[in-house]
Scaffold this motif. Structure first.
Motif, PDB file in Angstrom:
ATOM      1  N   GLY A  94      -3.849   0.405   5.487  1.00 49.11           N
ATOM      2  CA  GLY A  94      -4.007   0.136   4.064  1.00 49.11           C
ATOM      3  C   GLY A  94      -4.961   1.101   3.386  1.00 49.11           C
ATOM      4  O   GLY A  94      -4.675   1.631   2.301  1.00 49.11           O
ATOM      5  N   LEU A 149      -4.000   3.805   0.560  1.00 55.96           N
ATOM      6  CA  LEU A 149      -4.672   3.746  -0.738  1.00 55.96           C
ATOM      7  C   LEU A 149      -5.201   5.117  -1.135  1.00 55.96           C
ATOM      8  O   LEU A 149      -4.996   5.580  -2.264  1.00 55.96           O
ATOM      9  CB  LEU A 149      -5.826   2.738  -0.677  1.00 55.96           C
ATOM     10  CG  LEU A 149      -6.603   2.524  -1.970  1.00 55.96           C
ATOM     11  CD1 LEU A 149      -5.727   1.874  -3.035  1.00 55.96           C
ATOM     12  CD2 LEU A 149      -7.850   1.667  -1.705  1.00 55.96           C
ATOM     13  N   GLN A 198      -2.253   7.581  -1.827  1.00 54.48           N
ATOM     14  CA  GLN A 198      -1.625   7.321  -3.117  1.00 54.48           C
ATOM     15  C   GLN A 198      -2.503   7.805  -4.262  1.00 54.48           C
ATOM     16  O   GLN A 198      -2.006   8.337  -5.269  1.00 54.48           O
ATOM     17  CB  GLN A 198      -1.359   5.817  -3.272  1.00 54.48           C
ATOM     18  CG  GLN A 198      -0.257   5.284  -2.392  1.00 54.48           C
ATOM     19  CD  GLN A 198       1.122   5.690  -2.874  1.00 54.48           C
ATOM     20  OE1 GLN A 198       1.411   5.665  -4.063  1.00 54.48           O
ATOM     21  NE2 GLN A 198       1.985   6.076  -1.943  1.00 54.48           N
ATOM     22  N   ARG A 214       1.055  -5.236   2.190  1.00 56.41           N
ATOM     23  CA  ARG A 214      -0.062  -4.280   2.067  1.00 56.41           C
ATOM     24  C   ARG A 214       0.414  -2.975   1.461  1.00 56.41           C
ATOM     25  O   ARG A 214      -0.237  -2.414   0.562  1.00 56.41           O
ATOM     26  CB  ARG A 214      -0.651  -4.032   3.454  1.00 56.41           C
ATOM     27  CG  ARG A 214      -1.747  -2.984   3.509  1.00 56.41           C
ATOM     28  CD  ARG A 214      -1.863  -2.392   4.897  1.00 56.41           C
ATOM     29  NE  ARG A 214      -0.700  -1.592   5.257  1.00 56.41           N
ATOM     30  CZ  ARG A 214      -0.498  -1.065   6.451  1.00 56.41           C
ATOM     31  NH1 ARG A 214      -1.378  -1.263   7.422  1.00 56.41           N
ATOM     32  NH2 ARG A 214       0.581  -0.330   6.696  1.00 56.41           N
ATOM     33  N   MET A 253      -0.920  -1.363  -2.071  1.00 57.39           N
ATOM     34  CA  MET A 253      -1.582  -0.061  -2.149  1.00 57.39           C
ATOM     35  C   MET A 253      -0.829   0.893  -3.084  1.00 57.39           C
ATOM     36  O   MET A 253      -1.433   1.734  -3.754  1.00 57.39           O
ATOM     37  CB  MET A 253      -1.676   0.566  -0.750  1.00 57.39           C
ATOM     38  CG  MET A 253      -2.550  -0.208   0.222  1.00 57.39           C
ATOM     39  SD  MET A 253      -4.253  -0.496  -0.346  1.00 57.39           S
ATOM     40  CE  MET A 253      -4.161  -2.199  -0.892  1.00 57.39           C
ATOM     41  N   GLN A 254       0.488   0.744  -3.153  1.00 55.39           N
ATOM     42  CA  GLN A 254       1.273   1.581  -4.062  1.00 55.39           C
ATOM     43  C   GLN A 254       1.020   1.224  -5.515  1.00 55.39           C
ATOM     44  O   GLN A 254       1.238   2.039  -6.411  1.00 55.39           O
ATOM     45  CB  GLN A 254       2.763   1.440  -3.723  1.00 55.39           C
ATOM     46  CG  GLN A 254       3.147   2.134  -2.425  1.00 55.39           C
ATOM     47  CD  GLN A 254       4.506   1.733  -1.912  1.00 55.39           C
ATOM     48  OE1 GLN A 254       5.210   0.945  -2.535  1.00 55.39           O
ATOM     49  NE2 GLN A 254       4.886   2.261  -0.758  1.00 55.39           N
ATOM     50  N   ALA A 309      -2.165  -0.160  -6.489  1.00 58.48           N
ATOM     51  CA  ALA A 309      -3.577   0.136  -6.747  1.00 58.48           C
ATOM     52  C   ALA A 309      -3.906   1.618  -6.632  1.00 58.48           C
ATOM     53  O   ALA A 309      -4.729   2.142  -7.401  1.00 58.48           O
ATOM     54  CB  ALA A 309      -4.455  -0.659  -5.773  1.00 58.48           C
ATOM     55  N   GLY A 310      -3.264   2.333  -5.678  1.00 57.07           N
ATOM     56  CA  GLY A 310      -3.608   3.726  -5.427  1.00 57.07           C
ATOM     57  C   GLY A 310      -3.489   4.634  -6.639  1.00 57.07           C
ATOM     58  O   GLY A 310      -4.455   5.319  -7.007  1.00 57.07           O
ATOM     59  N   SER A 364     -11.373   7.523   2.608  1.00 60.24           N
ATOM     60  CA  SER A 364     -10.361   6.601   3.144  1.00 60.24           C
ATOM     61  C   SER A 364      -9.918   7.027   4.543  1.00 60.24           C
ATOM     62  O   SER A 364      -9.715   6.182   5.421  1.00 60.24           O
ATOM     63  CB  SER A 364      -9.159   6.532   2.195  1.00 60.24           C
ATOM     64  OG  SER A 364      -8.347   7.696   2.289  1.00 60.24           O
TER      65      SER A 364
END
Length: 413
Positions: free
Chosen positions: A29, A33, A36, A155, A159-160, A162-163, A185
């Motif tokens: 994850g 993140l 992305q 997950r 992340m797609q 939020a990133g 990260s």
């Protein structure tokens, strides 16, 4: 010559497996993140440095090229080398590449060559991490593997969402900030992987040549009915959905809609995927996969065919969200079965064959999207996409009973 069963390899207590799966989950994850976040702005930075949209596109393409050309080698190495060490090394190599990008941007010394080289190295490293991670997943999966895979799918969708938001916000602060976040990260992900206690090394007594290993992996996928089916199915779905997303972006841009409209559509789609992944285990407890998969596949065809009736970005996004609500359930069932039928010492190669086939075909998705935008009205294009998905739905319906296929013996070259 050895014969290997597909039984799950022992990996310690239930609590130890749960702990290691959490670390595996967090590592993937955090890695996604950061990737992305930086992936969103890397083409923008390349455009600012070179002044050429083509050059900016080339930088993005080099990352994918690095992954594709490295994947076959990485898949073999993931079934030969200690997988934990391979994952940590790959993450640290990617961190080094992004450190270079952040450094040259902070110093005002960025060049197109540096950005292109870093993108390629990051792609190579990502292929290594993904192959080793795919090879290791069987060792850390809890007994309820469908629920665990649903958490991984959820997950990824989270992340797609939020990133890109984080990447865009950091880019407003400084050009180098998203890449520094990506470095952090990678380091955090490497620390999580290093903390896994389960032995992730492949279990194999013999070590044939590299080419023999590669042939064994390809032959196993090709001769196993279910794996052959899921490889073609996944490649087709990746291609059609990739083209559909590109087509949506091109059509909305051509229509003069604001970029925020495109973002709204993609955000709703990602939320649909997140909800679908979280709901999939409960649905599959009540509906048999041999029923759920054909129903989800054919409903998806209807939703895509209905896209022309959507007039506003939110309604277009709603249909997209419903499409992505259904697809995780199918993907989770297929992934769980693929992991089960694949012997431990072939996990890396099989996952790489399936993934690389899909990624390679997806490269052509923007081409199809561009041709459809240039030659056909959006309504006609939607029907073409629905027709392609109908072919895949028919293929899945005809082959869904392969979920019960037995596991064949594996002969090493």
């Amino acid at each position: 010559m050895t014969t290997t069963s597909a039984r799950r390899a022992p990996s310690g207590s239930v609590s130890g497996r749960a702990r290691d799966f959490r670390l595996y989950w967090v590592a993937g994850g955090v890695n996604l993140l950061g990737s992305q976040a930086s992936g969103l702005v890397l083409p923008l930075v390349a455009l600012a440095v070179s002044g050429s949209p083509a050059a900016a596109g080339l930088v993005g393409g080099l990352g994918l090229t690095g992954r594709l050309v490295t994947a076959p080698v990485a898949g073999v190495l993931a079934d030969r080398l200690p997988r934990k060490a391979m994952m940590v090394t790959a993450l640290l190599v990617a961190a080094a590449a992004m450190t270079v990008v952040a450094g040259v941007l902070a110093a005002g010394a960025a060049t197109f060559g540096v950005l292109a080289g870093a993108a390629f190295v990051q792609g190579v490293a990502q292929a290594g991490y993904e192959s080793a991670g795919a090879g290791a997943i069987r060792r850390v999966l809890p007994a309820d593997d469908q629920r665990a895979l649903a958490r991984l799918e959820a997950r990824n969708h989270a992340m797609q969402i939020a990133g890109p938001m984080i990447g865009g916000s950091l880019y407003q602060l400084a050009r180098w900030a998203p890449f520094l976040a990506d470095v952090v990260s990678y380091v955090v992900a490497a620390a999580c992987v290093a903390a896994i206690r389960t032995d992730l090394s492949p279990q194999r007594a013999e070590r044939p040549s590299f080419l023999a290993d590669l042939r064994t992996g390809l032959r196993f996928v090709w001769t196993h009915p279910f794996l052959r089916f899921v490889t073609f199915w996944a490649a087709g779905v990746n291609f059609v959905f990739g083209a559909l997303i590109y087509h949506t972006i091109l059509v909305t841009g051509r229509r003069g809609d604001l970029p925020v409209s495109i973002g709204l559509i993609l955000a709703i789609a990602s939320v649909g995927g997140l909800v679908g992944a979280l709901a999939a285990p409960k649905v599959l407890q009540r509906v048999r996969p041999v029923v759920a998969i054909p129903v989800a596949s054919w409903v998806t065809v209807g939703l895509v065919a209905a896209l022309p009736v959507a007039r506003q970005p939110w309604s277009y996004g709603l249909l997209f969200g419903l499409v992505f609500l259904l697809t995780p359930m199918v993907a989770i069932v297929f992934q769980a079965r693929a992991i089960t039928v694949t012997p431990d010492h072939l996990q890396g190669r099989v996952a790489t064959v399936i993934g690389t086939t899909g990624e390679a075909l997806r490269v052509l998705a923007p081409v199809l999207a561009g041709v459809l935008v240039a030659r056909y009205a959006p309504g006609v294009a939607a029907l073409i996409f629905a027709l392609l998905l109908a072919v895949l739905a028919a293929y899945a319906t005809a082959n869904v009973r392969k979920l019960r296929a037995t596991v064949p013996a594996v002969e090493e070259d």
